[in-house]
Motif scaffolding. Structure first.
Motif, short mmCIF file in Angstrom:
data_model
loop_
_atom_site.label_atom_id
_atom_site.label_comp_id
_atom_site.label_asym_id
_atom_site.label_seq_id
_atom_site.Cartn_x
_atom_site.Cartn_y
_atom_site.Cartn_z
N ILE A 74 4.59 2.56 -7.49
CA ILE A 74 5.00 1.77 -6.33
C ILE A 74 4.67 2.55 -5.07
O ILE A 74 5.00 3.73 -4.94
CB ILE A 74 6.51 1.46 -6.36
CG1 ILE A 74 6.85 0.56 -7.54
CG2 ILE A 74 6.95 0.79 -5.05
CD1 ILE A 74 8.33 0.25 -7.69
N THR A 75 4.01 1.89 -4.13
CA THR A 75 3.73 2.50 -2.84
C THR A 75 3.67 1.39 -1.79
O THR A 75 3.69 0.20 -2.12
CB THR A 75 2.42 3.31 -2.86
OG1 THR A 75 2.35 4.14 -1.69
CG2 THR A 75 1.19 2.42 -2.93
N SER A 76 3.59 1.77 -0.52
CA SER A 76 3.55 0.78 0.56
C SER A 76 2.17 0.15 0.66
O SER A 76 1.17 0.68 0.15
CB SER A 76 3.90 1.46 1.88
OG SER A 76 2.88 2.39 2.23
N GLU A 77 2.10 -1.01 1.33
CA GLU A 77 0.81 -1.67 1.55
C GLU A 77 -0.17 -0.74 2.24
O GLU A 77 -1.35 -0.67 1.87
CB GLU A 77 1.01 -2.92 2.42
CG GLU A 77 1.63 -4.10 1.71
CD GLU A 77 1.73 -5.30 2.63
OE1 GLU A 77 0.95 -6.24 2.46
OE2 GLU A 77 2.61 -5.27 3.52
N LYS A 78 0.31 -0.02 3.25
CA LYS A 78 -0.56 0.88 4.00
C LYS A 78 -1.21 1.90 3.08
O LYS A 78 -2.42 2.12 3.11
CB LYS A 78 0.23 1.59 5.10
CG LYS A 78 -0.58 2.63 5.86
CD LYS A 78 0.24 3.33 6.92
CE LYS A 78 -0.59 4.40 7.62
NZ LYS A 78 0.19 5.09 8.68
N HIS A 79 -0.40 2.54 2.24
CA HIS A 79 -0.95 3.59 1.39
C HIS A 79 -1.67 3.04 0.17
O HIS A 79 -2.54 3.72 -0.39
CB HIS A 79 0.16 4.57 1.00
CG HIS A 79 0.66 5.37 2.15
ND1 HIS A 79 1.99 5.68 2.34
CD2 HIS A 79 0.00 5.90 3.21
CE1 HIS A 79 2.12 6.38 3.45
NE2 HIS A 79 0.94 6.52 3.99
N TYR A 80 -1.34 1.82 -0.21
CA TYR A 80 -2.11 1.20 -1.30
C TYR A 80 -3.57 1.00 -0.86
O TYR A 80 -4.50 1.22 -1.64
CB TYR A 80 -1.49 -0.14 -1.70
CG TYR A 80 -2.15 -0.75 -2.92
CD1 TYR A 80 -1.79 -0.34 -4.21
CD2 TYR A 80 -3.14 -1.71 -2.79
CE1 TYR A 80 -2.41 -0.87 -5.34
CE2 TYR A 80 -3.77 -2.26 -3.92
CZ TYR A 80 -3.39 -1.82 -5.18
OH TYR A 80 -4.01 -2.36 -6.29
N ARG A 81 -3.76 0.61 0.38
CA ARG A 81 -5.12 0.41 0.90
C ARG A 81 -5.90 1.72 0.98
O ARG A 81 -7.13 1.72 0.93
CB ARG A 81 -5.07 -0.25 2.28
CG ARG A 81 -4.48 -1.66 2.29
CD ARG A 81 -4.68 -2.33 3.64
NE ARG A 81 -4.02 -3.64 3.70
CZ ARG A 81 -2.86 -3.85 4.28
NH1 ARG A 81 -2.20 -2.85 4.87
NH2 ARG A 81 -2.33 -5.06 4.29
N LEU A 82 -5.18 2.82 1.13
CA LEU A 82 -5.84 4.13 1.27
C LEU A 82 -6.06 4.84 -0.08
O LEU A 82 -6.58 5.95 -0.11
CB LEU A 82 -4.98 5.05 2.17
CG LEU A 82 -4.77 4.59 3.62
CD1 LEU A 82 -3.79 5.51 4.33
CD2 LEU A 82 -6.09 4.52 4.36
N ARG A 83 -5.68 4.20 -1.17
CA ARG A 83 -5.78 4.84 -2.50
C ARG A 83 -7.22 5.23 -2.82
O ARG A 83 -8.17 4.58 -2.36
CB ARG A 83 -5.23 3.90 -3.58
CG ARG A 83 -6.12 2.70 -3.85
CD ARG A 83 -5.36 1.62 -4.62
NE ARG A 83 -6.23 0.51 -5.01
CZ ARG A 83 -6.66 -0.44 -4.18
NH1 ARG A 83 -6.33 -0.38 -2.90
NH2 ARG A 83 -7.43 -1.41 -4.63
N ARG A 84 -7.34 6.28 -3.61
CA ARG A 84 -8.66 6.72 -4.09
C ARG A 84 -8.65 6.67 -5.62
O ARG A 84 -8.87 7.66 -6.31
CB ARG A 84 -8.98 8.12 -3.58
CG ARG A 84 -9.21 8.12 -2.06
CD ARG A 84 -9.78 9.41 -1.55
NE ARG A 84 -8.78 10.48 -1.60
CZ ARG A 84 -9.02 11.68 -2.06
NH1 ARG A 84 -10.21 11.99 -2.57
NH2 ARG A 84 -8.08 12.60 -2.05
#
Length: 339
Positions: A74-84
């Motif tokens: 589980i993570t925020s939308e912001k950090h989901y978009r930044l995932r690698r």
């Protein structure tokens, strides 16, 4: 680290640090790597933000969180978009946080990510329950900063405590700080019958008489104790503090003639906001303390390097801490390199 065998016996685990930069993320990465190696699936979430590349305070490089195939997170939308990493979205919580909605994902191809989870322990408990209902055998909660609240036994079944040179570069002081927290964690539990009576109580200071009957002292907070004219010893010398416990309450009891008969019950170790000096004085005078639920501390991990670059002797520090705590202590930096 042999505590991996202990971890998989539990449904939830919190990793908490006494300070920033005590090696929580390194410890998490080691555990995730070992779980992946033995084929034990898990879910990962956090209170706050974890996994950032650079420390926000010191500007030093920090280890990112590495997640493996089939891991839920589980993570925020912001950090989901930044995932690698490659992942699929399992669910999106419509409740919004400062970083957007919380996204539940499943890793399809291993990689790195920033984890920013629930803002409250209530939401965290809900997430853990949801994972449990989905059949996930273990949920790991990575703590932000030094928030010990997520290590409450009402949130997670087990915990790992991270300490190290960021707490103190003086071995004696490091042992003293860590030992005090471990002492609170290992406080004795009350019996089941009394726990069932006290557990539903949400706040205030309550008295327990010799027959086990619980009495409301009409003191909504222990911080208001000095402003109340009620004789709190009317029903005896056993008390339950449903909320936070501060130095003020312990000092009050320590100054009473009945201190040797006083028994204070607290919900769990995360409710203590007391100094070692005041706590030790209360115990030295004969006061007793118990908890409704005891936390299950599996191990203590050590980061021997401070953010300023000072390094403790790892072997000496681990040995000294282990002897003082009567617990296994692991240099998480060293073990992670060997994994």
């Amino acid at each position: 680290m042999p505590f991996i065998e202990e971890i998989i016996k539990h449904r939830s685990l919190s990793i908490v640090g006494l300070e920033k930069n005590t090696g929580k993320t390194v410890c998490l990465n080691y555990i995730l790597k070992r779980l992946n190696q033995i084929g034990h699936s898990c879910a990962v979430t956090s209170i706050g933000v974890d996994g950032e590349q650079t420390d926000a305070v010191y500007g030093s490089a920090k280890p990112e969180i590495t997640l493996y195939e089939n891991t839920l997170f589980i993570t925020s939308e912001k950090h989901y978009r930044l995932r690698r990493l490659v992942s699929e979205i399992v669910d999106v919580d419509q409740r919004s946080t400062s970083l957007g909605r919380l996204v539940t994902g499943r890793v399809l191809c291993s990689g790195k990510i920033l984890i920013s989870g629930a803002a409250t322990t209530g939401l965290l408990r809900e997430q853990i329950d949801n994972f449990r209902q989905q059949g996930v055998p273990l949920t790991i909660v990575d703590g932000a900063l030094s928030r010990l609240s997520l290590a409450s036994p009402t949130v997670t079944e087990s915990m790992i405590l991270a300490t190290g040179a960021a707490v103190s570069t003086n071995i004696a002081h490091l042992i003293s700080r860590t030992r005090f927290v471990c002492r609170l964690i290992s406080l004795d539990e009350v019996d089941d019958n009394l726990r069932q009576k006290l557990n539903p109580i949400g706040n205030g200071l309550w008295a327990i008489d010799n027959n086990g009957i619980v009495h409301d002292l009409n003191i909504s907070s222990v911080f208001l104790l000095g402003k109340n004219n009620t004789d709190i010893f009317e029903y005896g010398t056993s008390f339950f503090a449903a909320g936070a416990v501060s130095d003020k309450l312990l000092k009050y009891f320590s100054g009473q003639r009945t201190i040797e008969q006083t028994h204070l019950i607290v919900r769990d170790f995360t409710k203590f906001f007391v100094s070692p000096e005041v706590y030790n004085d209360y115990i030295r005078r004969g006061g007793k303390i118990s908890v409704l639920q005891r936390s299950n501390l599996l191990a203590v991990c050590l980061n021997p390097t401070s953010p300023q670059g000072f390094r403790l002797n790892s072997e000496d520090a681990c040995k000294a801490l282990s002897e003082a705590l009567h617990l296994p202590v692991y240099d998480v930096m060293k073990v992670n390199k060997q994994a």
